[in-house]
Design a protein around this motif. Structure first.
Motif, PDB file in Angstrom:
ATOM      1  N   VAL A   1       0.850  -1.193   0.000  1.00  0.00           N
ATOM      2  CA  VAL A   1       0.000   0.000   0.000  1.00  0.00           C
ATOM      3  C   VAL A   1       0.884   1.241   0.000  1.00  0.00           C
ATOM      4  N   VAL A   2       0.516   2.232  -0.808  1.00  0.00           N
ATOM      5  CA  VAL A   2       1.130   3.557  -0.766  1.00  0.00           C
ATOM      6  C   VAL A   2       0.060   4.548  -0.333  1.00  0.00           C
ATOM      7  N   ILE A   3       0.392   5.372   0.662  1.00  0.00           N
ATOM      8  CA  ILE A   3      -0.526   6.409   1.143  1.00  0.00           C
ATOM      9  C   ILE A   3       0.197   7.742   1.007  1.00  0.00           C
ATOM     10  N   ASN A   4      -0.108   8.490  -0.038  1.00  0.00           N
ATOM     11  CA  ASN A   4       0.631   9.726  -0.300  1.00  0.00           C
ATOM     12  C   ASN A   4      -0.038  10.904   0.392  1.00  0.00           C
ATOM     13  N   LEU A   5       0.688  11.498   1.337  1.00  0.00           N
ATOM     14  CA  LEU A   5       0.188  12.648   2.097  1.00  0.00           C
ATOM     15  C   LEU A   5       0.958  13.928   1.788  1.00  0.00           C
ATOM     16  N   ALA A   6       1.898  13.872   0.841  1.00  0.00           N
ATOM     17  CA  ALA A   6       2.831  14.977   0.642  1.00  0.00           C
ATOM     18  C   ALA A   6       2.126  16.234   0.140  1.00  0.00           C
ATOM     19  N   GLY A   7       2.573  17.376   0.637  1.00  0.00           N
ATOM     20  CA  GLY A   7       2.039  18.662   0.192  1.00  0.00           C
ATOM     21  C   GLY A   7       2.268  19.725   1.250  1.00  0.00           C
ATOM     22  N   ARG A   8       2.506  20.944   0.813  1.00  0.00           N
ATOM     23  CA  ARG A   8       2.752  22.047   1.748  1.00  0.00           C
ATOM     24  C   ARG A   8       1.528  22.273   2.614  1.00  0.00           C
ATOM     25  N   SER A   9       1.717  22.555   3.896  1.00  0.00           N
ATOM     26  CA  SER A   9       0.617  22.765   4.821  1.00  0.00           C
ATOM     27  C   SER A   9      -0.277  23.919   4.356  1.00  0.00           C
ATOM     28  N   VAL A  10      -1.592  23.775   4.589  1.00  0.00           N
ATOM     29  CA  VAL A  10      -2.536  24.845   4.266  1.00  0.00           C
ATOM     30  C   VAL A  10      -2.650  25.842   5.412  1.00  0.00           C
ATOM     31  N   ASN A  11      -1.993  25.567   6.524  1.00  0.00           N
ATOM     32  CA  ASN A  11      -2.059  26.458   7.678  1.00  0.00           C
ATOM     33  C   ASN A  11      -1.038  27.584   7.503  1.00  0.00           C
ATOM     34  N   CYS A  12      -1.375  28.510   6.606  1.00  0.00           N
ATOM     35  CA  CYS A  12      -0.480  29.622   6.284  1.00  0.00           C
ATOM     36  C   CYS A  12      -1.315  30.722   5.652  1.00  0.00           C
ATOM     37  N   ARG A  13      -0.710  31.888   5.453  1.00  0.00           N
ATOM     38  CA  ARG A  13      -1.374  32.948   4.717  1.00  0.00           C
ATOM     39  C   ARG A  13      -1.466  32.553   3.254  1.00  0.00           C
ATOM     40  N   TYR A  14      -2.616  32.793   2.636  1.00  0.00           N
ATOM     41  CA  TYR A  14      -2.816  32.393   1.239  1.00  0.00           C
ATOM     42  C   TYR A  14      -2.297  33.476   0.295  1.00  0.00           C
ATOM     43  N   THR A  15      -1.014  33.718   0.376  1.00  0.00           N
ATOM     44  CA  THR A  15      -0.359  34.650  -0.543  1.00  0.00           C
ATOM     45  C   THR A  15      -0.157  33.954  -1.886  1.00  0.00           C
ATOM     46  N   PRO A  16       0.080  34.697  -2.962  1.00  0.00           N
ATOM     47  CA  PRO A  16       0.336  34.042  -4.255  1.00  0.00           C
ATOM     48  C   PRO A  16       1.486  33.032  -4.186  1.00  0.00           C
ATOM     49  N   ASP A  17       2.549  33.371  -3.468  1.00  0.00           N
ATOM     50  CA  ASP A  17       3.677  32.443  -3.366  1.00  0.00           C
ATOM     51  C   ASP A  17       3.289  31.172  -2.620  1.00  0.00           C
ATOM     52  N   ASN A  18       2.546  31.315  -1.534  1.00  0.00           N
ATOM     53  CA  ASN A  18       2.152  30.136  -0.765  1.00  0.00           C
ATOM     54  C   ASN A  18       1.151  29.274  -1.523  1.00  0.00           C
ATOM     55  N   LEU A  19       0.230  29.908  -2.239  1.00  0.00           N
ATOM     56  CA  LEU A  19      -0.720  29.141  -3.038  1.00  0.00           C
ATOM     57  C   LEU A  19      -0.002  28.356  -4.131  1.00  0.00           C
ATOM     58  N   ARG A  20       0.979  28.983  -4.766  1.00  0.00           N
ATOM     59  CA  ARG A  20       1.753  28.276  -5.793  1.00  0.00           C
ATOM     60  C   ARG A  20       2.538  27.127  -5.170  1.00  0.00           C
ATOM     61  N   ALA A  21       3.092  27.339  -3.971  1.00  0.00           N
ATOM     62  CA  ALA A  21       3.824  26.262  -3.294  1.00  0.00           C
ATOM     63  C   ALA A  21       2.887  25.106  -2.940  1.00  0.00           C
ATOM     64  N   MET A  22       1.656  25.431  -2.531  1.00  0.00           N
ATOM     65  CA  MET A  22       0.673  24.376  -2.257  1.00  0.00           C
ATOM     66  C   MET A  22       0.389  23.568  -3.515  1.00  0.00           C
ATOM     67  N   MET A  23       0.187  24.275  -4.618  1.00  0.00           N
ATOM     68  CA  MET A  23      -0.101  23.598  -5.890  1.00  0.00           C
ATOM     69  C   MET A  23       1.081  22.734  -6.319  1.00  0.00           C
ATOM     70  N   ASP A  24       2.255  23.320  -6.393  1.00  0.00           N
ATOM     71  CA  ASP A  24       3.416  22.596  -6.912  1.00  0.00           C
ATOM     72  C   ASP A  24       3.780  21.406  -6.043  1.00  0.00           C
ATOM     73  N   SER A  25       3.761  21.579  -4.719  1.00  0.00           N
ATOM     74  CA  SER A  25       4.160  20.486  -3.840  1.00  0.00           C
ATOM     75  C   SER A  25       3.219  19.291  -3.969  1.00  0.00           C
ATOM     76  N   ARG A  26       1.939  19.555  -4.163  1.00  0.00           N
ATOM     77  CA  ARG A  26       0.978  18.459  -4.294  1.00  0.00           C
ATOM     78  C   ARG A  26       1.078  17.781  -5.665  1.00  0.00           C
ATOM     79  N   VAL A  27       1.107  18.574  -6.697  1.00  0.00           N
ATOM     80  CA  VAL A  27       1.120  18.008  -8.048  1.00  0.00           C
ATOM     81  C   VAL A  27       2.437  17.283  -8.327  1.00  0.00           C
TER      82      VAL A  27
END
Length: 318
Positions: free
Chosen positions: A59-85
């Motif tokens: 079994v693989v359980i993928n949980l990787a991705g930047r935490s959403v507990n942050c300010r939703y600045t353009p840089d942080n939103l892009r980091a959320m997107m890129d880290s997950r994808v």
């Protein structure tokens, strides 16, 4: 079973690895900063020696991705997107390249993919995906796009011998430090656990032990694939949710907060108001249909259990 958890060092990963290890499974954590014996280094972007852990796993359980507990600045939103994808794409590459691929790949997703709404609950069949709601901040739509891209990266992976499940998880409530339950309880203890912006917005949640049980259920059920909501069957308005939590802790009063007060508080906590103001009315249609039973389906009992465990009562092991 051998279970590989990419990105398994956060709160949810800690909950899962602790429970699965206690159940006798061989749990391997893929992390940028290995600490423990079964931690393996990866960069969450490119194939490397870590991929051999997936080859031959169950079994693989993928949980990787930047935490959403942050300010939703353009840089942080892009980091959320890129880290997950990026992490999902490279996990798919490792599964596709495996000589003995895992039987199932459970991919973390989020209940945020659904629309901000009050009129009806969202299940996997009739639920309304978000992104086009009138009168909500524009960046909320980008959060939905992140969720959709996250799921799409898994869907596009060529893994014909591996069943794929996208886990649209609500907030996982656990007495562990660093989680959302700790944040909400801190507000209650400070006397600030009242309604936010009226409190009509729905809160979807899942007890940590039901979350683990649901993951185990999905790993075992060969007939379940695609999106599955991991949420307790009884979401409730925020004002009721917080009143129940105050009662569980023994605090009779919680000061209400207006929308602008919530914005100031979120700014001070370096978080964002979407986590407080978006109405997430999500129900576990597919889990219930498949016969899964929740040990903690109602928030009053779940809140009492979490508080008891936090305070170290009988049977309070995390």
């Amino acid at each position: 079973m051998k279970i590989v958890i990419p990105g398994g060092t956060g709160q949810v990963g800690t909950i899962l690895s602790r429970a699965l290890t206690a159940a006798g499974h061989d749990v391997v954590i893929l992390t940028r900063r290995p600490v423990h014996d079964r931690d393996v280094r990866w960069d969450a972007e490119t194939l490397g020696p870590w991929a051999k852990e997936i080859d031959g796993s169950d079994v693989v359980i993928n949980l990787a991705g930047r935490s959403v507990n942050c300010r939703y600045t353009p840089d942080n939103l892009r980091a959320m997107m890129d880290s997950r994808v990026h992490s999902t794409r490279v996990v798919g590459e490792a599964v596709a390249a495996a000589v003995r691929p895992p039987k199932v790949w459970l991919q973390m997703s989020t209940a945020t993919v659904y629309a901000h709404r009050f009129d009806a609950p969202n299940d996997e069949v009739t639920g309304v995906l978000g992104g086009a709601e009138p009168g909500v901040p524009g960046y909320w739509a980008y959060s939905v796009e992140i969720a959709k891209a996250w799921e799409r990266a898994q869907e596009q992976a060529e893994t014909p011998h591996t069943r794929k499940v996208s886990m649209r998880a609500a907030m996982v409530m656990s007495p562990d430090r660093g989680g959302v339950f700790e944040v909400l309880l801190r507000l209650v203890r400070l006397g600030l656990g009242g309604p936010v912006a009226g409190g009509a917005q729905y809160v979807s949640w899942i007890h940590d032990r039901d979350f683990v049980r649901a993951v185990e259920f999905l790993a075992d059920r060969d007939d379940l694939a695609g999106p599955v909501n991991l949420a307790a069957p009884a979401p409730l308005p925020q004002h009721t949710f917080m009143r129940v939590l105050r009662a569980a802790w023994g605090v009779p009063v919680g000061l209400p907060a207006t929308k602008w007060m919530a914005e100031l508080g979120a700014f001070a906590l370096r978080s964002d108001t979407e986590l407080l103001l978006k109405s997430r009315r999500v129900v576990p249609g597919r889990l219930l249909e498949a016969g899964f039973t929740f040990d903690h389906p109602q928030w009053p009992e779940a809140a009492d259990d979490l508080v008891r465990r936090l305070r170290g009562g009988p049977g309070s092991t995390m």
